[in-house]
Design a protein around this motif. Structure first.
Motif, PDB file in Angstrom:
ATOM      1  N   ASP A 254       0.864  -1.180   0.000  1.00 29.94           N
ATOM      2  CA  ASP A 254       0.000   0.000   0.000  1.00 29.94           C
ATOM      3  C   ASP A 254       0.900   1.229   0.000  1.00 29.94           C
ATOM      4  N   ARG A 255       1.144   1.787  -1.178  1.00 28.82           N
ATOM      5  CA  ARG A 255       2.093   2.891  -1.301  1.00 28.82           C
ATOM      6  C   ARG A 255       1.555   4.187  -0.700  1.00 28.82           C
ATOM      7  N   SER A 256       0.267   4.372  -0.714  1.00 29.20           N
ATOM      8  CA  SER A 256      -0.302   5.600  -0.156  1.00 29.20           C
ATOM      9  C   SER A 256      -0.125   5.657   1.359  1.00 29.20           C
ATOM     10  N   GLU A 257      -0.116   4.493   2.020  1.00 27.81           N
ATOM     11  CA  GLU A 257       0.031   4.440   3.470  1.00 27.81           C
ATOM     12  C   GLU A 257       1.409   3.955   3.910  1.00 27.81           C
ATOM     13  N   HIS A 258       2.288   3.657   2.950  1.00 28.18           N
ATOM     14  CA  HIS A 258       3.645   3.157   3.247  1.00 28.18           C
ATOM     15  C   HIS A 258       3.598   1.848   4.034  1.00 28.18           C
ATOM     16  N   ILE A 259       2.737   0.927   3.616  1.00 27.46           N
ATOM     17  CA  ILE A 259       2.532  -0.310   4.365  1.00 27.46           C
ATOM     18  C   ILE A 259       2.812  -1.520   3.487  1.00 27.46           C
ATOM     19  N   LEU A 260       3.552  -2.483   4.059  1.00 26.18           N
ATOM     20  CA  LEU A 260       3.719  -3.795   3.466  1.00 26.18           C
ATOM     21  C   LEU A 260       2.952  -4.806   4.307  1.00 26.18           C
ATOM     22  N   LYS A 261       2.234  -5.688   3.649  1.00 25.57           N
ATOM     23  CA  LYS A 261       1.629  -6.828   4.343  1.00 25.57           C
ATOM     24  C   LYS A 261       2.507  -8.023   4.046  1.00 25.57           C
TER      25      LYS A 261
END
Length: 313
Positions: free
Chosen positions: A89-96
Motif C-alpha cells: 500500500d504505497r499511499s500508506e507506506h505499508i507492506l503486508k
C-alpha cells in the motif's frame, strides 16, 4: 500553385525535422533512467523506495531490497528471516508480509522470533501480540489452539500472549508472530477441535495471511518525480533522493537544473579496515536487509551496533 506547393513542402520538412529531433532512441537515454524501470514480480511491482536485488543500488533507497522468487513471489529478507510480501500500500507506506518458514507448517526447525530492523520498518498499530509456544509441560490438550510437533512436543498458539504469562513458565520455547486483529475472528472458539493436526492447519492458515509493517524512508519527492516522467532513485554520494530522467539526474523532478554529471550515483567503495580491530571478523555490512552485523558501514563510516536498532519483541 508553385508557391503553395513550396509552402506545403517546407511545412512537412519542418515537422519531419522536429520528429527526428525529439525521437531519442531508448539506448541513448541516461543509464540510471534505463536501469531503474520498475520490476514486475507476479502481481507486485518493485519500485522506489524498494529495488529488485539484481538492479543497481541507486535504484532504491538504502536498505530496501526485495527479491522475486520464480517470478511470482516477492520476498523481503530481514535479519535471519524471510518474508513473503503479500500486498503493498504505497499511499500508506505499508507492506503486508508473512513469514515464509510458517507457510507450510508451524512446526519449526529453529524457534526464532519475528524481528524487524527498526531503522527501516516498524509495526503498524493494528496488530495482536500472538505467540507460538513449543515443548510445553502440563499443557491441557483441551485448549482450542493446542498442537503437537514431532520434535518439540505439545505446543499452543496464544493470540493474546500478554494475558497468558503462565505459558512462558510451562513451555520451553516461544516464537512471537504478530497477526492482524481481524484474523482473530478466523480462530475457532469452540473446543471441539481437539485434533492436533487440525489445529496446526487452522493456525497455519491464520499466520499465512500475514501482518502489516510500515517503511520509514521518506518518499515524498518520488511522486512528483514520477509525474514529470522520471524514475526515482538515490545518490549515494549526496545521500539524497535522485530523480533520474531520460537526459540526466535531477534533484527533484525532470526539466529543471540537473545535478552535475560528475556526481556519482553508486555507493562509495568502503575503506579496508583490519578485522583484528573488532570483536567480530565479519564486517561485510551494508544496506542489505538479509545481513545482521555487529558493525554497520554507511557511506564509508562505521557505526556501533547499538545504533542499528533491532528487537525480537
Amino acid at each position: 500553385m508553385d508557391l503553395t506547393m513550396s509552402y506545403t513542402s517546407l511545412s512537412l520538412l519542418f515537422i519531419f525535422s522536429l520528429h527526428i529531433h525529439f525521437l531519442v532512441p531508448a539506448s541513448s537515454y541516461f543509464k540510471p533512467f534505463r536501469e531503474c524501470v520498475p520490476y514486475r514480480c507476479g502481481d507486485q511491482e518493485i519500485s522506489y523506495p524498494f529495488r529488485h536485488n539484481e538492479r543497481p543500488s541507486y535504484c532504491g533507497h538504502p536498505g530496501y531490497e526485495l527479491d522475486c522468487d520464480g517470478g511470482n513471489l516477492t520476498l523481503l529478507s530481514m535479519a535471519s528471516l524471510e518474508y513473503q510480501v503479500i500486498h503493498v500500500d504505497r499511499s500508506e507506506h505499508i507492506l503486508k508480509v508473512a513469514r515464509t518458514d510458517l507457510l507450510k507448517d508451524i512446526c519449526l526447525a529453529a524457534h526464532v522470533n519475528t524481528t524487524l530492523n527498526f531503522s527501516l520498518f516498524n509495526y503498524t498499530s493494528d496488530y495482536l501480540n500472538s505467540v507460538l509456544f513449543y515443548n510445553c509441560n502440563s499443557l491441557s490438550t483441551h485448549l482450542p489452539y493446542w498442537f503437537s510437533c514431532p520434535t518439540s512436543g505439545d505446543g499452543c498458539f496464544a493470540f493474546d500472549a500478554d494475558r497468558k504469562i503462565h505459558l512462558y513458565e510451562v513451555c520451553n520455547f516461544s516464537v512471537f508472530v504478530p497477526i492482524l486483529p481481524t484474523e482473530r475472528l478466523g480462530l475457532p472458539i469452540s473446543k471441539v477441535h481437539n485434533n492436533a493436526t487440525i489445529n496446526r492447519s487452522i493456525i497455519r492458515k491464520i499466520l499465512k495471511k500475514g501482518f502489516e509493517i510500515t517503511w520509514l524512508a521518506n518518499t515524498s519527492l518520488c511522486e512528483n518525480c514520477t509525474k514529470s516522467e522520471g524514475r526515482c532513485g538515490y545518490d549515494w554520494t549526496r545521500q539524497e533522493f535522485n530523480c533520474f530522467c531520460p537526459d540526466a539526474a535531477y534533484p527533484a523532478t525532470c526539466h529543471i537544473t540537473p545535478i552535475p554529471a560528475s556526481v556519482p550515483s553508486i555507493p562509495p567503495v568502503p575503506a579496508i579496515v583490519p578485522s583484528s580491530m573488532y570483536a567480530y571478523s565479519h564486517l561485510t555490512c551494508g544496506f542489505h536487509l538479509a545481513i545482521s552485523c555487529s558493525k554497520r558501514r554507511i557511506a564509508g563510516h562505521v557505526l556501533p551496533s547499538n545504533e542499528v536498532q533491532s528487537s525480537s519483541l
